[in-house]
Design an enzyme around this catalytic site. Structure first.
Site, short mmCIF file in Angstrom:
data_model
loop_
_atom_site.label_atom_id
_atom_site.label_comp_id
_atom_site.label_asym_id
_atom_site.label_seq_id
_atom_site.Cartn_x
_atom_site.Cartn_y
_atom_site.Cartn_z
N GLY A 10 28.91 42.91 -22.52
CA GLY A 10 29.90 42.93 -21.44
C GLY A 10 30.19 44.35 -20.96
N ILE A 12 32.92 46.59 -21.11
CA ILE A 12 33.39 47.66 -22.00
C ILE A 12 32.50 47.76 -23.23
N LYS A 84 38.44 36.63 -19.94
CA LYS A 84 39.46 37.59 -19.49
C LYS A 84 40.00 37.36 -18.09
N SER A 124 45.31 44.29 -24.75
CA SER A 124 45.52 44.65 -23.35
C SER A 124 46.96 45.04 -23.10
N ALA A 125 47.16 45.89 -22.10
CA ALA A 125 48.52 46.26 -21.68
C ALA A 125 49.28 45.04 -21.18
N THR A 126 48.56 43.96 -20.92
CA THR A 126 49.21 42.74 -20.46
C THR A 126 50.24 42.22 -21.49
N TYR A 148 45.92 33.95 -20.65
CA TYR A 148 45.03 35.02 -21.13
C TYR A 148 45.82 36.02 -21.96
N LYS A 152 45.94 37.22 -26.23
CA LYS A 152 45.92 38.57 -26.82
C LYS A 152 47.11 38.75 -27.77
N TYR A 176 44.26 48.24 -23.97
CA TYR A 176 43.68 48.94 -22.82
C TYR A 176 44.58 48.80 -21.61
N ASN A 198 40.23 41.75 -9.59
CA ASN A 198 40.74 43.09 -9.88
C ASN A 198 40.44 44.04 -8.72
N ARG A 289 51.27 39.65 -4.97
CA ARG A 289 50.58 38.62 -5.76
C ARG A 289 51.53 38.16 -6.86
P1 NAD Z 1 33.38 41.13 -20.32
O1 NAD Z 1 33.60 39.74 -19.88
O2 NAD Z 1 32.53 42.00 -19.48
O3 NAD Z 1 32.79 41.14 -21.81
C1 NAD Z 1 33.13 40.18 -22.77
C2 NAD Z 1 31.84 39.68 -23.39
O4 NAD Z 1 32.15 38.69 -24.39
C3 NAD Z 1 30.90 39.03 -22.39
O5 NAD Z 1 29.63 39.64 -22.49
C4 NAD Z 1 30.85 37.56 -22.80
O6 NAD Z 1 29.60 36.98 -22.55
C5 NAD Z 1 31.20 37.64 -24.29
N1 NAD Z 1 31.83 36.43 -24.86
C6 NAD Z 1 32.93 35.77 -24.41
N2 NAD Z 1 33.23 34.75 -25.23
C7 NAD Z 1 32.30 34.75 -26.22
C8 NAD Z 1 32.06 33.93 -27.36
N3 NAD Z 1 32.83 32.87 -27.64
N4 NAD Z 1 31.01 34.24 -28.17
C9 NAD Z 1 30.21 35.29 -27.89
N5 NAD Z 1 30.38 36.10 -26.83
C10 NAD Z 1 31.41 35.83 -26.00
O7 NAD Z 1 34.83 41.79 -20.53
P2 NAD Z 1 35.23 43.30 -20.73
O8 NAD Z 1 35.90 43.76 -19.49
O9 NAD Z 1 34.10 44.07 -21.29
O10 NAD Z 1 36.37 43.12 -21.81
C11 NAD Z 1 36.11 43.23 -23.20
C12 NAD Z 1 37.39 42.86 -23.95
O11 NAD Z 1 38.44 43.71 -23.54
C13 NAD Z 1 37.88 41.45 -23.69
O12 NAD Z 1 38.39 40.92 -24.90
C14 NAD Z 1 38.99 41.62 -22.67
O13 NAD Z 1 39.95 40.61 -22.76
C15 NAD Z 1 39.57 42.96 -23.12
N6 NAD Z 1 40.24 43.67 -22.02
C16 NAD Z 1 39.57 43.90 -20.86
C17 NAD Z 1 40.22 44.55 -19.81
C18 NAD Z 1 39.52 44.79 -18.49
O14 NAD Z 1 40.19 45.08 -17.50
N7 NAD Z 1 38.22 44.72 -18.42
C19 NAD Z 1 41.55 44.98 -19.96
C20 NAD Z 1 42.19 44.75 -21.19
C21 NAD Z 1 41.52 44.10 -22.22
C1 UD1 Z 2 45.18 42.41 -14.10
C2 UD1 Z 2 45.77 41.31 -14.93
C3 UD1 Z 2 45.94 41.79 -16.37
C4 UD1 Z 2 44.59 42.26 -16.92
C5 UD1 Z 2 44.05 43.36 -15.99
C6 UD1 Z 2 42.71 43.86 -16.40
C7 UD1 Z 2 47.12 39.96 -13.41
C8 UD1 Z 2 48.51 39.54 -13.01
N1 UD1 Z 2 47.04 40.89 -14.38
O1 UD1 Z 2 46.05 43.53 -14.15
O2 UD1 Z 2 46.43 40.76 -17.19
O3 UD1 Z 2 44.74 42.79 -18.23
O4 UD1 Z 2 43.95 42.83 -14.66
O5 UD1 Z 2 41.73 42.87 -16.26
O6 UD1 Z 2 46.14 39.45 -12.90
N2 UD1 Z 2 45.52 44.67 -5.98
C9 UD1 Z 2 45.50 44.60 -4.60
N3 UD1 Z 2 44.49 43.88 -4.01
C10 UD1 Z 2 43.51 43.26 -4.71
C11 UD1 Z 2 43.54 43.35 -6.13
C12 UD1 Z 2 44.56 44.05 -6.73
O7 UD1 Z 2 46.35 45.14 -3.92
O8 UD1 Z 2 42.64 42.61 -4.11
C13 UD1 Z 2 46.58 45.46 -6.63
C14 UD1 Z 2 47.45 44.69 -7.60
O9 UD1 Z 2 48.55 44.13 -6.92
C15 UD1 Z 2 47.85 45.80 -8.60
C16 UD1 Z 2 46.63 46.73 -8.62
O10 UD1 Z 2 45.92 46.46 -7.41
O11 UD1 Z 2 48.95 46.51 -8.11
C17 UD1 Z 2 45.71 46.49 -9.81
O12 UD1 Z 2 45.36 45.11 -9.85
P1 UD1 Z 2 44.28 44.54 -10.90
O13 UD1 Z 2 43.04 45.36 -10.84
O14 UD1 Z 2 44.14 43.07 -10.66
O15 UD1 Z 2 44.92 44.83 -12.32
P2 UD1 Z 2 46.36 44.39 -12.91
O16 UD1 Z 2 47.13 43.56 -11.96
O17 UD1 Z 2 47.01 45.62 -13.44
#
Ligand code: NAD
Ligand code: UD1
Length: 332
Positions: A10, A12, A84, A124-126, A148, A152, A176, A198, A289
């Protein structure tokens, strides 16, 4: 040292695998490819010149997981695997609880059965919900607004309970903030399925002309320019945080925010993206949103002090690298 990286194909996970290989760790990836592609493995090899062992397997399959643990004898686990998508988790909550919780519990039982003590977990910061003040510190109250986020929070609780019962475990929970950016080679990056939710993946698609216009959700937030403020962190800085967590001599259960500590508004990000990439991003203001908050950024003092964590990349780098990856890879 042999590290199991779940979800290593994935976004990260793949950047972290590159850093691990660069530091000569041995890496085994388990990923069911539900949200990633096998080609990532070739790209990792191209960047690092090193091979990883790969199992295409679902962590929810306990028997398969046990067999892998038995065979590989891991020294530590970094657990990225999980679903996610916030919106989908509201529509299909059971899918999220089943996947994210069962996979983690299976992993923890295998670690117990095969004597693996060290775990780094992607939170996650969520989990902070709508914080009462900023910057957000690790001891702030926790609450979630969608399934979601609740997975976490529940996993964090499971980890705390398992640690209480097994104090010889060494668990790091990393919360994160908003990861964006991509590998400098342009080979690895974020490529979400369908229309992105996002901000950065959406901006990239508008800049490339595949989506017509960016909706900026809300212009009346209590922020510098009325648009939402977040803490965007380069995925390479985030990846580095995992290596620091792995090498941290402090044992026990530790929780760290991984963010830059700096808030950036939607308009600031879009303006920077346009400037550094010399490209126009069509935009319009729309309603807020549901579930979004005004502002969210980290205190990263604890990670700096205890892990030596320091962000290297700027918002400019994040905007450049995200666009560079998209231009090279995304079939728009
Ligand atoms: P991603 O979807 O790109 O990577 C996750 C990977 O896990 C994928 O490759 C997917 O195929 C694999 N996967 C999911 N379920 C599985 C299972 N049951 N068995 C085996 N593999 C499985 O996501 P990412 O952005 O790289 O995020 C990685 C982690 O960080 C996740 O747990 C996500 O919730 C957390 N996280 C991500 C963000 C973000 O904004 N990207 C923010 C906060 C936390
Ligand atoms: C979202 C998730 C959060 C998750 C994080 C990373 C929600 C409510 N929260 O956070 O749980 O951990 O992604 O995956 O979905 N924005 C726009 N236009 C767009 C998209 C976003 O204006 O088309 C704005 C949003 O209102 C926000 C900022 O951009 O102010 C960032 O948004 P986004 O990237 O979705 O992240 P989060 O909302 O912080």
């Amino acid at each position: 040292m042999k590290i199991l990286v779940t979800g290593g194909c994935g976004y990260i996970g793949s950047h972290t695998v590159v850093k691990l290989l660069e530091e000569k760790f041995e890496v085994v990836i388990i990923d069911n490819l539900v949200n990633s592609k096998r080609e990532v493995l070739e790209k990792i090899k191209k960047i690092t010149g090193s091979d990883v062992t790969f199992y295409q397997e679902d962590l929810c399959n306990l028997d398969a997981l046990k067999n892998i643990f038995k065979k590989e004898k891991f020294d530590a686990v970094i657990h990225f695997a999980g679903l996610k998508a916030v919106g989908e988790s509201v529509q299909i909550p059971l899918k999220y609880y089943q996947n994210n919780l069962i996979s983690t519990m299976n992993l923890l039982s295998c670690m117990q059965e095969y004597g693996v003590k060290k775990l780094v977990f992607s939170s996650s910061a969520t989990v902070y919900g709508n914080p009462k003040s900023l910057p957000i510190k690790e001891d702030f109250p926790l609450q979630t607004t969608n399934p979601y986020g609740t997975t976490k929070l529940m996993i964090e609780q499971i980890l705390k309970d398992v640690y209480q019962a097994n104090p010889d475990l060494d668990i790091t929970i990393l919360r994160y903030f908003n990861p964006i950016g991509a590998h400098k080679s342009g080979l690895l990056g974020e490529d979400p399925n369908g229309i992105p939710n996002n901000l950065m993946p959406y901006v990239v698609r508008v800049a490339m002309g595949t989506l017509p216009v960016l909706s900026i959700f809300g212009s009346d937030y209590n922020t510098i320019d009325g648009t939402g403020v977040r803490d965007y962190i380069h995925v390479l800085d985030l990846a580095k945080g995992h290596l620091l967590a792995l090498k941290n001599p402090k044992s026990g259960l530790k929780i760290y925010n991984l963010g830059t500590g700096k808030g950036t508004s939607v308009l600031e990000l879009v303006n920077m993206f346009e400037k550094v990439n010399q490209v126009k991003v069509n935009k319009k203001f729309t309603a807020r949103r549901d579930g979004d908050i005004d502002a969210c950024y980290a205190s990263n003092e604890k990670a700096m002090k205890e892990l030596g964590f320091k962000c290297e990349y700027t918002l400019e780098d994040m905007c450049k690298d995200s666009y560079n990856y998209a231009k090279n890879n995304i079939n728009l």
